[in-house]
Each structure stands twice: as structure tokens, then as C-alpha cells.
Design an enzyme around this catalytic site. Structure first.
Site, PDB file in Angstrom:
ATOM      1  N   ASP A 183       0.710  -0.769  -0.043  1.00 37.92           N
ATOM      2  CA  ASP A 183      -0.125  -0.152  -0.114  1.00 37.92           C
ATOM      3  C   ASP A 183       0.326   0.956   0.122  1.00 37.92           C
ATOM      4  OD1 ASP A 183      -2.768   2.076   0.396  1.00 37.92           O
ATOM      5  OD2 ASP A 183      -3.608  -0.535   1.084  1.00 37.92           O
ATOM      6  N   HIS A 256      -2.974   3.263  -4.926  1.00 33.18           N
ATOM      7  CA  HIS A 256      -2.162   2.945  -3.278  1.00 33.18           C
ATOM      8  C   HIS A 256      -0.703   1.888  -3.273  1.00 33.18           C
ATOM      9  CE1 HIS A 256      -5.906   3.162  -0.673  1.00 33.18           C
ATOM     10  NE2 HIS A 256      -6.130   2.814  -1.645  1.00 33.18           N
ATOM     11  N   ASP A 321      -8.097  -0.426  -5.799  1.00 29.42           N
ATOM     12  CA  ASP A 321      -9.427   0.462  -5.310  1.00 29.42           C
ATOM     13  C   ASP A 321      -8.791   1.735  -5.396  1.00 29.42           C
ATOM     14  OD1 ASP A 321      -7.427  -0.281  -3.967  1.00 29.42           O
ATOM     15  OD2 ASP A 321      -9.016   0.983  -2.134  1.00 29.42           O
ATOM     16  N   GLU A 322      -9.684   3.336  -5.550  1.00 25.10           N
ATOM     17  CA  GLU A 322      -9.578   4.528  -5.053  1.00 25.10           C
ATOM     18  C   GLU A 322      -7.820   4.464  -5.632  1.00 25.10           C
ATOM     19  OE1 GLU A 322     -10.478   4.463  -0.817  1.00 25.10           O
ATOM     20  OE2 GLU A 322      -8.591   4.032  -0.860  1.00 25.10           O
ATOM     21  N   TRP A 388     -16.706  -3.439  -1.623  1.00 28.60           N
ATOM     22  CA  TRP A 388     -16.574  -3.194  -0.537  1.00 28.60           C
ATOM     23  C   TRP A 388     -17.562  -1.031  -0.198  1.00 28.60           C
ATOM     24  CZ3 TRP A 388     -13.987   1.809   0.309  1.00 28.60           C
ATOM     25  CH2 TRP A 388     -12.809   1.860  -1.127  1.00 28.60           C
ATOM     26  N   PHE A 414     -13.402  -3.670   9.897  1.00 29.97           N
ATOM     27  CA  PHE A 414     -13.804  -4.277  11.990  1.00 29.97           C
ATOM     28  C   PHE A 414     -12.364  -2.566  11.710  1.00 29.97           C
ATOM     29  CE2 PHE A 414     -15.097  -8.469  11.979  1.00 29.97           C
ATOM     30  CZ  PHE A 414     -16.000  -8.432  11.416  1.00 29.97           C
ATOM     31  N   ASP A 415     -12.131  -2.420  11.024  1.00 27.63           N
ATOM     32  CA  ASP A 415     -11.351  -0.882  11.342  1.00 27.63           C
ATOM     33  C   ASP A 415     -12.219  -0.334  12.103  1.00 27.63           C
ATOM     34  OD1 ASP A 415     -12.419  -1.029   8.877  1.00 27.63           O
ATOM     35  OD2 ASP A 415     -10.867   0.959   8.173  1.00 27.63           O
ATOM     36  N   TRP A 462      -8.866  -2.835   8.289  1.00 25.96           N
ATOM     37  CA  TRP A 462      -7.293  -2.045   8.362  1.00 25.96           C
ATOM     38  C   TRP A 462      -6.720  -1.236   9.043  1.00 25.96           C
ATOM     39  CZ3 TRP A 462      -6.847  -1.956   2.996  1.00 25.96           C
ATOM     40  CH2 TRP A 462      -7.702  -2.452   1.558  1.00 25.96           C
ATOM     41  N   GLU A 464      -4.974   2.268   9.553  1.00 27.18           N
ATOM     42  CA  GLU A 464      -4.390   3.479   9.964  1.00 27.18           C
ATOM     43  C   GLU A 464      -4.236   3.639  11.192  1.00 27.18           C
ATOM     44  OE1 GLU A 464      -7.107   2.298   7.669  1.00 27.18           O
ATOM     45  OE2 GLU A 464      -6.793   3.287   5.495  1.00 27.18           O
TER      46      GLU A 464
HETATM   47  C1  TNX Z   1     -10.386   2.489   1.861  1.00 27.27           C
HETATM   48  S1  TNX Z   1     -11.531  -0.806   1.074  1.00 27.27           S
HETATM   49  C2  TNX Z   1      -9.701   1.476   1.531  1.00 27.27           C
HETATM   50  C3  TNX Z   1      -7.990   1.149   2.358  1.00 27.27           C
HETATM   51  C4  TNX Z   1      -8.582   2.049   3.869  1.00 27.27           C
HETATM   52  C5  TNX Z   1     -10.050   1.960   3.977  1.00 27.27           C
HETATM   53  C6  TNX Z   1     -10.338   2.641   5.651  1.00 27.27           C
HETATM   54  C7  TNX Z   1     -10.432  -0.011   0.166  1.00 27.27           C
HETATM   55  C8  TNX Z   1      -9.955  -0.959  -0.608  1.00 27.27           C
HETATM   56  N1  TNX Z   1      -9.410   1.010   0.168  1.00 27.27           N
HETATM   57  O1  TNX Z   1      -7.823   1.663   2.075  1.00 27.27           O
HETATM   58  O2  TNX Z   1      -7.692   1.462   4.938  1.00 27.27           O
HETATM   59  O3  TNX Z   1     -11.212   2.822   3.152  1.00 27.27           O
HETATM   60  O4  TNX Z   1     -11.584   2.033   5.895  1.00 27.27           O
END
Ligand code: TNX
Length: 605
Positions: A183, A256, A321-322, A388, A414-415, A462, A464
Site C-alpha cells: 500500500d 495505493h 481501489d481508489e 466494498w 472492522f477498523d 484496515w 491506519e
Molecule cells: C478504503 S476498502 C480503502 C482502504 C482504507 C479503508 C479505510 C478499500 C478497498 N480501500 O485503503 O484503508 O477505506 O476503511
């Protein structure tokens, strides 16, 4: 007096016998019926039938049941525990059948996983003396994929911790470990061909200390990091296999990826004096892998080749993701790729990358799995979708006849913190109460036909804001019990009331005795709320027997030296006055729940 003592002794025996005669199994089996009597496991003879070769690991697990206890009888050889592998008995995959009488315990399954899970059930059913109530159990899982994830990038957790994590999963019949290995904040897997990934990418200079909402972010300026060598990865995979757990590695792309880009800046769109800062948890206007350059694909494929060699899992997770695609807009290589491939935009450019990697994995007998963003711009043919961002992505993928794993944030992240109380530890600033997780039905929103594509369900941890292993356990416990039940138990056999009032308390008491960190549920019967009236009555039940509930009425934090709440607590508030009632549950080991504040007022008429 003697009679009274005798009566108390008899009552005690009856109670103890009664308690050992309950079946507290999580996840709840498909069918479980109690019979008269108990089977005393300590000292029993263990035999195995029908196995192609001596099932050493299963016999070792079974011997935990037969091990002598401090107290209690062990009539060596008087009774038998039989493990029977029988592929003709019509028992579903991973399922098992248990028949316990006072003289024998028979465990039958059609595969070794079924025997393993049957043993987990027997281990849970045994009381402290090793007595198992006589019973009949027929059981099999609702889903073949029962997953739990761990982010080891934002914070790093050593091999020994990961093994304990796997142990806990196995005891609850979870069978897939999703290992989030790369990540922005750290690259955690040794790749021989690219040593800088871990020499550079596994280490960062600062770590955010505040929570999600902290603006501006504050940091601790310490070198932080760690990674797993390939030997350690192999060790974990082998350990998991013995626990009937598949390990799915995740190598994040194209977003990421700041840790990798810090190690090898030429993999980004702009190879230059840019700062590839690691730290904090948000990627900022993030740099991501450049899909315009062939060099990037060469890198990704070389990395995946080493990953494939380490992990026997059919599914290989590539994240997806993202991904912030802003850099691609200004990158000549990316724009050239878009033109050459006839792509419409940067979204399709990501889809191009996913398709290429999909083909690469398929050619090596593996299958791509990614977060639901991999659907944007067109899903590649073999890809499995991990939903997700709610359940919509998963539902859409199932409609396109793609396999799906449900892991929606609103039930299975669960974070998140356990409640909205300001007392919760620094977390992702969203609350996820246990009951919400428990109530989730992964098949929700899917027709029967679409449900064929639903492989199962997973929860994500997660990290963080989860800096230590003990804190991971706190996030996980007791939520993992709800996850196990969602994944294994038929929806019709689930009951929040029965789970939270009967079985969960027994598991919490065990955690408490072990000294494992866990989130102590607040006293039942008390809620964060404001009430009006003159006379109040609350019926309080502690989270599990043996806990005590203490309170204050002056706004102070309650401790275990404060007044103890009776089961039925009454309070008078005179007209025109108000009270702030704070209460806390304290467990036998001294662990505290968060404080629940109830505001009571009696306005003047
Ligand atoms: C989104 S879930 C993310 C993670 C973060 C999380 C925090 C996902 C595929 N990507 O990188 O840790 O939210 O809840």
C-alpha cells in the site's frame, strides 16, 4: 445447617452439570440437538478410519480433547473418539456429522476440512473438565469463501501475530486469509528481483497519530516499518494450510502504490524530483503506477511471478481501489496508450491494465480478484469482484455472471469504532455496532439465480489507526464471532437475541479469562440517551455472568470502587432537576467497557 449445606452442594452440582450440558457453538451449526449424559473426553482412545494416510495434524488436534485436565476423571481407554472420513455419506463439502454418547464420540465427514471443523466444534463443546454433552450435530457451511483480511501496510504485524490471527480464524471455521501486503504506507513482501521495494519501500519516516478527521494531520517522526521475507511468507502459507486456510495475497495496483513508487520512481508517470512521501494514511494528490509505459507491466508481471510462486491460492488480489487517475491525464505515455488502444478515457485505461493483468494471471492458472472499482470501464472476463463500497458493486457483478465476495463497509469494516461514544479509541470515524454486523445477510438484494455467483463474505481490518497487535484484537473481538456466523450459519438459524444473550457471553468469558484484549460490550439495558421523567427503572444485565456494573450520578467517570448497580436500578429525579447517570461494566479480569452516559431530566410542569 448440615441439610442446608447439602442442599447448596446439590444445587451447585446441578448448576455445574447444567452449564456443561449446553452447546455454545459459534458459528451456530445447521442442526444441533442435545441428548442425555456426557462424554468424558480426557483419556479417551482416538481412532481414525477411511483416511488415505495417517491424518497426523487431525489426530494431534483430537488429542487436545483427550488431554488430561487438572480436575475431572480420566478413565484411560474407557471411551473412544472416532474420526471417520467417508466420501459416500453424502455430507456436503467442509461439513461434518457428530454423534456423541456417554461411551463414544463419532465424527464423520466427506473431506479432511469437515473433520477439522468437527473437531473445532467438539473443542468448543467441551467444558473445562473435558466433558462434552451428548449430542447430535449435522453441519456444513453456508458459503465456501469465509474470509478475514489484515492490512499489514499501514501498520506492520510480525509472523507470530499473523499465526495467532490464523488460529483464531480456524477455530471459527473461517477459511480464507486476505493478506493486504502492499500500500502507500509500506511494501511488506520481499521481492528478490526488486530489493528496493523492501529496502526503501518497507520503511517510512513518519506515522500519523491522530484519527481520520484530524486536520491538519499530526505525525510521530520515527522510522517505522518491517516486511516479510519470502521464507516467512512460505512459513505462514504452510501454517495456514494446516488450519485449512487459503492465503490470498494482495498486491495493490495501479493506486495505493506510493511505497513502490518511492523505491522505483520510474514506475510513475513523472520520473523526477517529486516527493513520494510515505506517511499518514491518505495518499494526497497521489502518484500511481503509469500504465502508459511497458516498463510498468514488466515490473508488475515480474512481481506477480514471485508472488505466484509463494502462494498456491487460485485467487490473486490486485487491489484496484481508489486509484487517482489525475496524473494519467497529463502523462504523454498514458495518453499515447489511450489513443493506441482506442480507449475512451483514464477510467478505461485502468480497465486496460486490469485486463492485461487478468490475462497474465489466467495464463499461469490463476484468477484475478479486485476491489469493486475494477468494474469501472468494463470488467475483465475472469475477474472476481470484492464488493466494498456497499453491496451494489457485488450485485451488479453477479448480474454480469461474475463471482463475487461481499465485504460491504457498512457491515464488515472492522477498523470502524464500536460505537459513537467519545470514549472509543482513535479510529476511522464511523461507528459499526456489533448488532449491525450480525444482522447482515450477504445474499441480500440477490435473486436465487444471482446467488450462485456469491462465493461468500469477508471482513476487513484496515490499520491506519490500529497501531498494535493488541489493538487489532480489540477491533476484531467480539466482531469475528458475528462474521463467522454470517459466513457459516443458515440465515434462518441466526438469532441476535440468542447469540448476544446465550452464546456470546460464554465466549467473552473465555476471552476475559485468557487475557486477550477485546471490546467489552456496554451493560445491556443502558444506552446513550436523554430521557425525561421523575421516576426511572432500568433492568441491567452485565455483558456476561461475573461482570459487575458501576455507576455515578455526578458526571464523574465510574470506577469499580463506585456504587454497584443492582439488576434493577431505580432513580428519582425531583421536578426541575436533572441527573447524569454514567455506568460502566467491569469484567472479572478488570477490563472495562466504555462508559454509557444517560441524561435524565424532570422539567418543571
Ligand atoms: C478504503 S476498502 C480503502 C482502504 C482504507 C479503508 C479505510 C478499500 C478497498 N480501500 O485503503 O484503508 O477505506 O476503511
Amino acid at each position: 445447617m448440615k441439610k442446608l449445606l447439602l442442599a447448596i452442594a446439590v444445587l451447585h452440582t446441578v448448576c455445574v452439570a447444567a452449564s456443561s450440558r449446553q452447546l455454545h457453538i459459534i458459528p451456530q451449526p445447521v442442526r444441533a440437538e442435545l441428548r442425555e449424559g456426557v462424554f468424558a473426553a480426557p483419556g479417551c482412545r482416538i481412532t481414525a478410519k477411511g483416511f488415505p494416510s495417517q491424518p497426523g495434524d487431525l489426530l494431534r488436534l483430537a488429542s487436545e480433547l483427550a488431554a488430561p485436565r487438572e480436575k475431572g476423571s480420566s478413565r484411560r481407554g474407557a471411551s473412544t473418539l472416532l474420526l471417520r472420513l467417508d466420501t459416500t455419506a453424502g455430507i456436503p463439502r467442509e461439513g461434518y456429522r457428530i454423534r456423541v454418547t456417554p461411551h463414544s464420540a463419532q465424527l464423520t465427514a466427506g473431506d479432511e476440512s469437515g473433520i477439522f471443523y468437527g473437531l473445532q466444534t467438539l473443542l468448543q463443546a467441551a467444558d473445562a473438565n473435558g466433558n462434552i454433552p451428548c449430542c447430535e450435530i449435522d453441519d456444513h457451511p453456508r458459503y465456501g469463501y469465509r474470509g478475514l483480511h489484515l492490512d499489514v501496510c499501514r501498520h506492520f504485524f510480525p509472523v507470530e501475530f499473523v499465526k495467532r490471527y490464523l488460529d483464531r480464524m480456524a477455530s471459527l471455521k473461517l477459511n480464507t486469509f486476505h493478506w493486504h501486503l502492499t500500500d502507500d504506507q509500506g511494501w511488506r513482501i520481499e521481492i528478490k528481483r526488486y530489493p528496493r521495494l523492501t529496502e526503501v519501500g518497507a520503511w517510512r519516516d513518519k506515522t500519523q497519530i491522530g484519527g481520520y478527521d484530524e486536520k491538519p494531520a499530526t505525525f510521530e517522526f520515527e522510522k517505522y516499518g518491517g516486511f516479510y521475507t519470502q521464507d516467512q511468507i512460505r512459513e505462514v502459507v504452510a501454517y495456514a494450510e494446516k488450519l485449512h486456510i487459503t492465503v490470498i495475497p494482495e498486491i495493490e495496483m495501479p493506486g495505493h502504490a506510493l511505497a513502490a513508487l518511492t523505491a522505483y520512481p520510474e514506475l510513475g508517470c513523472v520520473n523526477g524530483p517529486e516527493s513520494y512521501e510515505i506517511g499518514g494514511w491518505i495518499s494526497g494528490p497521489s502518484n500511481v503506477f503509469c500504465p502508459g509505459k511497458e516498463h510498468t507491466f514488466e515490473f508488475l508481471e515480474n512481481v506477480l511471478d514471485e508472488v505466484i510462486a509463494l502462494f498456491p491460492s487460485k485467487l490473486i488480489h490486485i487491489g484496484g481501489d481508489e486509484c487517482q487517475r489525475t496524473r494519467w491525464e497529463a502523462c504523454p505515455d498514458c495518453q499515447a496508450r489511450i489513443a493506441a488502444e482506442g480507449l475512451q478515457d483514464e477510467t478505461q485505461l485502468q480497465s486496460y491494465l486490469t485486463h492485461r493483468i487478468d490475462r497474465f494471471l489466467a495464463a499461469r492458472g490463476r484468477q484475478l480478484i479486485g476491489w469493486d472499482e475494477i468494474m469501472d470501464g468494463g470488467l475483465s472476463p475472469e475477474a472476481v469482484v470484492m464488493s466494498w463500497r456497499g453491496t451494489a458493486g457485488g450485485i451488479a457483478a453477479a448480474r454480469q455472471k461474475h463471482h463475487v465476495i461481499m465485504t460491504p463497509g457498512q457491515y464488515l469494516y472492522f477498523d470502524k469504532k464500536g460505537s459513537d461514544s467519545p470514549e472509543e479509541p482513535v479510529s476511522l470515524n464511523l461507528a459499526l455496532p456489533l448488532e449491525q454486523t450480525y444482522g447482515y445477510d450477504p445474499a441480500e438484494g440477490l435473486s436465487e439465480e444471482e446467488q450462485q455467483y456469491l462465493l461468500g463474505v469477508q471482513a476487513n481490518v484496515w490499520t491506519e489507526f490500529v497501531p498494535t497487535g493488541r489493538r487489532v484484537e480489540y477491533q476484531l473481538l467480539p466482531r469475528i464471532y458475528a462474521l463467522a456466523e454470517i459466513a457459516w450459519t443458515p440465515e434462518a438459524r441466526k438469532s441476535w437475541q440468542e447469540f448476544s444473550e446465550e452464546r456470546l457471553p460464554a465466549f467473552l468469558a473465555r476471552l476475559d479469562a485468557e487475557g486477550t484484549p477485546y471490546r467489552v460490550p456496554a451493560p445491556r439495558g443502558m444506552r446513550e440517551e436523554s430521557l425525561e421523567g421523575g421516576r426511572f427503572t432500568f433492568t441491567i444485565r452485565p455483558p456476561f455472568p461475573g461482570c459487575r456494573v458501576f455507576y455515578t450520578l455526578n458526571g464523574a467517570t465510574p470506577y469499580d470502587f463506585d456504587r454497584e448497580m443492582p439488576d434493577e436500578f431505580r432513580l428519582v429525579v425531583p421536578e426541575g432537576e436533572q441527573r447524569v447517570l454514567k455506568c460502566v461494566a467491569v469484567t472479572p479480569s478488570g477490563r472495562r467497557s466504555i462508559v454509557v452516559t444517560t441524561r435524565l431530566s424532570n422539567p418543571r410542569k
